[in-house]
Design an enzyme around this catalytic site. Sequence first.
Site, PDB file in Angstrom:
ATOM      1  N   SER A   1      -7.843  -4.767   6.178  1.00 46.28           N
ATOM      2  CA  SER A   1      -7.026  -5.540   5.181  1.00 46.28           C
ATOM      3  C   SER A   1      -6.140  -6.252   6.321  1.00 46.28           C
ATOM      4  CB  SER A   1      -6.187  -4.738   4.485  1.00 46.28           C
ATOM      5  OG  SER A   1      -5.145  -5.405   3.851  1.00 46.28           O
TER       6      SER A   1
ATOM      7  N   TYR B   1      -0.948   2.938   2.420  1.00 43.86           N
ATOM      8  CA  TYR B   1      -2.056   2.249   2.381  1.00 43.86           C
ATOM      9  C   TYR B   1      -2.489   1.520   3.565  1.00 43.86           C
ATOM     10  CZ  TYR B   1      -5.279  -1.153   1.180  1.00 43.86           C
ATOM     11  OH  TYR B   1      -6.408  -2.421   1.356  1.00 43.86           O
TER      12      TYR B   1
ATOM     13  N   LYS C   1      -5.408   2.212   6.853  1.00 46.29           N
ATOM     14  CA  LYS C   1      -6.268   1.062   7.276  1.00 46.29           C
ATOM     15  C   LYS C   1      -6.021   1.014   8.916  1.00 46.29           C
ATOM     16  CE  LYS C   1      -8.164  -0.235   3.433  1.00 46.29           C
ATOM     17  NZ  LYS C   1      -9.561   0.308   3.265  1.00 46.29           N
TER      18      LYS C   1
HETATM   19  P1  NAD Z   1     -12.120  -0.825  -6.098  1.00 43.40           P
HETATM   20  O1  NAD Z   1     -10.941   0.231  -6.306  1.00 43.40           O
HETATM   21  O2  NAD Z   1     -12.346  -1.697  -6.904  1.00 43.40           O
HETATM   22  O3  NAD Z   1     -13.272  -0.208  -5.357  1.00 43.40           O
HETATM   23  C1  NAD Z   1     -13.297   0.874  -4.368  1.00 43.40           C
HETATM   24  C2  NAD Z   1     -14.113   1.854  -4.944  1.00 43.40           C
HETATM   25  O4  NAD Z   1     -14.512   2.935  -4.064  1.00 43.40           O
HETATM   26  C3  NAD Z   1     -14.258   2.163  -6.431  1.00 43.40           C
HETATM   27  O5  NAD Z   1     -15.412   1.871  -7.165  1.00 43.40           O
HETATM   28  C4  NAD Z   1     -14.062   3.780  -6.510  1.00 43.40           C
HETATM   29  O6  NAD Z   1     -14.588   4.488  -7.448  1.00 43.40           O
HETATM   30  C5  NAD Z   1     -14.429   4.184  -5.118  1.00 43.40           C
HETATM   31  N1  NAD Z   1     -14.027   5.262  -4.398  1.00 43.40           N
HETATM   32  C6  NAD Z   1     -12.719   5.236  -4.157  1.00 43.40           C
HETATM   33  N2  NAD Z   1     -12.677   6.616  -3.323  1.00 43.40           N
HETATM   34  C7  NAD Z   1     -13.721   7.060  -3.157  1.00 43.40           C
HETATM   35  C8  NAD Z   1     -14.408   8.458  -2.537  1.00 43.40           C
HETATM   36  N3  NAD Z   1     -13.682   9.344  -2.084  1.00 43.40           N
HETATM   37  N4  NAD Z   1     -15.848   8.636  -2.618  1.00 43.40           N
HETATM   38  C9  NAD Z   1     -16.370   7.660  -3.221  1.00 43.40           C
HETATM   39  N5  NAD Z   1     -16.243   6.540  -3.952  1.00 43.40           N
HETATM   40  C10 NAD Z   1     -14.567   6.329  -4.045  1.00 43.40           C
HETATM   41  O7  NAD Z   1     -11.395  -1.956  -4.621  1.00 43.40           O
HETATM   42  P2  NAD Z   1     -11.946  -3.031  -4.021  1.00 43.40           P
HETATM   43  O8  NAD Z   1     -10.660  -3.969  -4.425  1.00 43.40           O
HETATM   44  O9  NAD Z   1     -13.194  -3.368  -4.282  1.00 43.40           O
HETATM   45  O10 NAD Z   1     -11.498  -2.796  -2.326  1.00 43.40           O
HETATM   46  C11 NAD Z   1     -12.533  -2.147  -1.649  1.00 43.40           C
HETATM   47  C12 NAD Z   1     -12.064  -1.916  -0.319  1.00 43.40           C
HETATM   48  O11 NAD Z   1     -11.538  -3.108   0.233  1.00 43.40           O
HETATM   49  C13 NAD Z   1     -10.875  -1.025  -0.328  1.00 43.40           C
HETATM   50  O12 NAD Z   1     -11.200  -0.192   0.914  1.00 43.40           O
HETATM   51  C14 NAD Z   1      -9.735  -1.467  -0.088  1.00 43.40           C
HETATM   52  O13 NAD Z   1      -8.800  -0.931   0.316  1.00 43.40           O
HETATM   53  C15 NAD Z   1     -10.160  -2.924   0.779  1.00 43.40           C
HETATM   54  N6  NAD Z   1      -9.378  -3.988   0.586  1.00 43.40           N
HETATM   55  C16 NAD Z   1      -9.130  -4.632  -0.766  1.00 43.40           C
HETATM   56  C17 NAD Z   1      -8.259  -5.736  -0.919  1.00 43.40           C
HETATM   57  C18 NAD Z   1      -8.056  -6.149  -2.436  1.00 43.40           C
HETATM   58  O14 NAD Z   1      -6.990  -7.027  -2.585  1.00 43.40           O
HETATM   59  N7  NAD Z   1      -8.911  -5.933  -3.371  1.00 43.40           N
HETATM   60  C19 NAD Z   1      -7.509  -6.334   0.125  1.00 43.40           C
HETATM   61  C20 NAD Z   1      -8.155  -5.652   1.552  1.00 43.40           C
HETATM   62  C21 NAD Z   1      -8.774  -4.662   1.640  1.00 43.40           C
HETATM   63  N1  UFG Z   2       3.013 -11.559  -7.181  1.00 42.50           N
HETATM   64  C1  UFG Z   2       3.959 -12.029  -8.075  1.00 42.50           C
HETATM   65  N2  UFG Z   2       3.954 -11.319  -9.330  1.00 42.50           N
HETATM   66  C2  UFG Z   2       2.971 -10.324  -9.525  1.00 42.50           C
HETATM   67  C3  UFG Z   2       2.133 -10.079  -8.566  1.00 42.50           C
HETATM   68  C4  UFG Z   2       2.223 -10.696  -7.423  1.00 42.50           C
HETATM   69  O1  UFG Z   2       4.792 -12.928  -7.712  1.00 42.50           O
HETATM   70  O2  UFG Z   2       2.693  -9.788 -10.669  1.00 42.50           O
HETATM   71  C5  UFG Z   2       3.141 -12.128  -5.660  1.00 42.50           C
HETATM   72  C6  UFG Z   2       3.471 -11.439  -4.524  1.00 42.50           C
HETATM   73  O3  UFG Z   2       4.972 -11.206  -4.389  1.00 42.50           O
HETATM   74  C7  UFG Z   2       2.618 -12.291  -3.365  1.00 42.50           C
HETATM   75  C8  UFG Z   2       1.667 -12.733  -4.186  1.00 42.50           C
HETATM   76  O4  UFG Z   2       1.846 -12.816  -5.334  1.00 42.50           O
HETATM   77  O5  UFG Z   2       3.457 -13.282  -2.864  1.00 42.50           O
HETATM   78  C9  UFG Z   2       0.275 -12.066  -4.152  1.00 42.50           C
HETATM   79  O6  UFG Z   2       0.450 -10.751  -4.461  1.00 42.50           O
HETATM   80  P1  UFG Z   2      -0.749  -9.610  -4.633  1.00 42.50           P
HETATM   81  O7  UFG Z   2      -0.146  -8.526  -5.151  1.00 42.50           O
HETATM   82  O8  UFG Z   2      -1.901 -10.291  -5.448  1.00 42.50           O
HETATM   83  O9  UFG Z   2      -1.381  -9.455  -3.105  1.00 42.50           O
HETATM   84  P2  UFG Z   2      -0.726  -8.931  -2.052  1.00 42.50           P
HETATM   85  O10 UFG Z   2      -0.808  -9.897  -0.901  1.00 42.50           O
HETATM   86  O11 UFG Z   2       0.642  -8.454  -2.070  1.00 42.50           O
HETATM   87  O12 UFG Z   2      -1.889  -7.612  -1.338  1.00 42.50           O
HETATM   88  C10 UFG Z   2      -3.285  -7.759  -1.362  1.00 42.50           C
HETATM   89  C11 UFG Z   2      -3.832  -6.211  -1.782  1.00 42.50           C
HETATM   90  C12 UFG Z   2      -3.450  -5.583  -0.685  1.00 42.50           C
HETATM   91  C13 UFG Z   2      -4.096  -6.122   0.752  1.00 42.50           C
HETATM   92  C14 UFG Z   2      -3.549  -7.608   0.857  1.00 42.50           C
HETATM   93  C15 UFG Z   2      -3.969  -8.149   1.940  1.00 42.50           C
HETATM   94  O13 UFG Z   2      -3.264  -5.943  -2.824  1.00 42.50           O
HETATM   95  O14 UFG Z   2      -4.232  -4.317  -0.854  1.00 42.50           O
HETATM   96  O15 UFG Z   2      -3.534  -8.319  -0.324  1.00 42.50           O
HETATM   97  O16 UFG Z   2      -3.729  -9.416   2.431  1.00 42.50           O
HETATM   98  F1  UFG Z   2      -3.774  -5.375   1.819  1.00 42.50           F
END
Ligand code: NAD
Ligand code: UFG
Length: 329
Positions: A124, A148, A152
Amino acid sequence: MIVLVTGGAGFIGSHTCIALLEAGFKVIVADNLCNSRVEILNKVMEITKKNIIFYEIDVTNEHSVDRIFSEHHIDGVIHFAGYKAVGESVKEPLKYYYNNIISTIVLVRACQKYKVQRFVFSSSATVYGENEVPFKESMILKPTTNPYGESKTISERILIDVSEANPAFSVALLRYFNPIGAHESGLIGEEPNGAPNNLMPYITQVAKGKIEKLRIFGADYPTFDGTGVRDYIHVMDLAEGHIAALIHLKEGIHKYNLGSGKGTSVLELVTIFEEETGIKIPFDVIDRRPGDIAECYADVRKAREELNWYVIRDLRMMCRDAWRFEKNI
Ligand code: NAD
Ligand code: UFG
């Protein structure tokens, strides 16, 4: 080529399964469905008209993971499974450290035992901490503000050490910026449990009338309009970044930013959403959210040069696709 996709039923994993199947890979998904549903995989198969082998297992369980590796000849692993709610990780740090780090260790041990040499890890942008934007892969990481983010950083460290000890173990650390949008079919997308934490699902739920108003977390940041700036990336572009990483993966450890390279403020995203959907998003500006940084966007040159990957979908498409999906659920 057979790819094991952990967390393949989740938001990014399910879109990546589509990209993998369309690119001709065979896909095995391991997911315990703690934040997803099996129907999502059925939709992926409906969209692609291809099959997925599914194991409903917890990937922190060594025996369950071993079973998959012993039953299939796996060529590569994409490890998405993990918990991702930043706020919850502050309240329940052990839950996050356990799931996100142990899952990585268990999978890497299985790769070593079964001689699987390709590993793609969901990292991330949060690992950069409060660095200067744009974030570059070569930067020294600053501490993140929550468990979190640390989970990572620690997983990255483990993968770096294992790969340095055995360079044939090829690892891509993919640092995602802010994935939003949904597959163009409108069949799969982001389905947060309960109230959304992230901006785009919050906006779509306000548009649908499920939530009355958006709360903007601070308009006093040192950004051009005072609201937080992020690098939004269409989830299908992100999914395709995984294919590029798998195809181009070389020996050793490789870090890539997967983002658009462009910063967008909260107010800009709201305006584009309104223009694309014709729906007004009422909002209040409230205090900053603890732990948020002012700006976060990627330097994307490395992924373009080494993986020949770059984004092709713009913010307008991200808004239209996110809204199409929200209307369908
Ligand atoms: P998500 O929660 O939609 O998907 C994660 C999946 O992993 C889910 O289907 C959940 O059921 C499964 N899971 C969790 N723990 C498990 C375990 N121990 N065994 C088997 N399955 C398990 O999340 P996402 O948004 O698809 O994110 C996927 C990955 O990307 C994560 O590692 C997250 O940290 C990373 N990531 C997400 C974002 C974001 O903004 N969505 C940003 C940066 C990194
Ligand atoms: N924000 C609002 N109102 C809301 C939600 C978010 O104003 O209800 C703002 C936040 O302050 C930020 C922007 O919108 O400025 C984006 O916020 P998000 O919560 O959508 O995303 P973040 O950048 O905080 O974090 C996301 C994921 C993290 C990941 C990161 C990677 O949640 O898991 O992106 O860049 F690590």
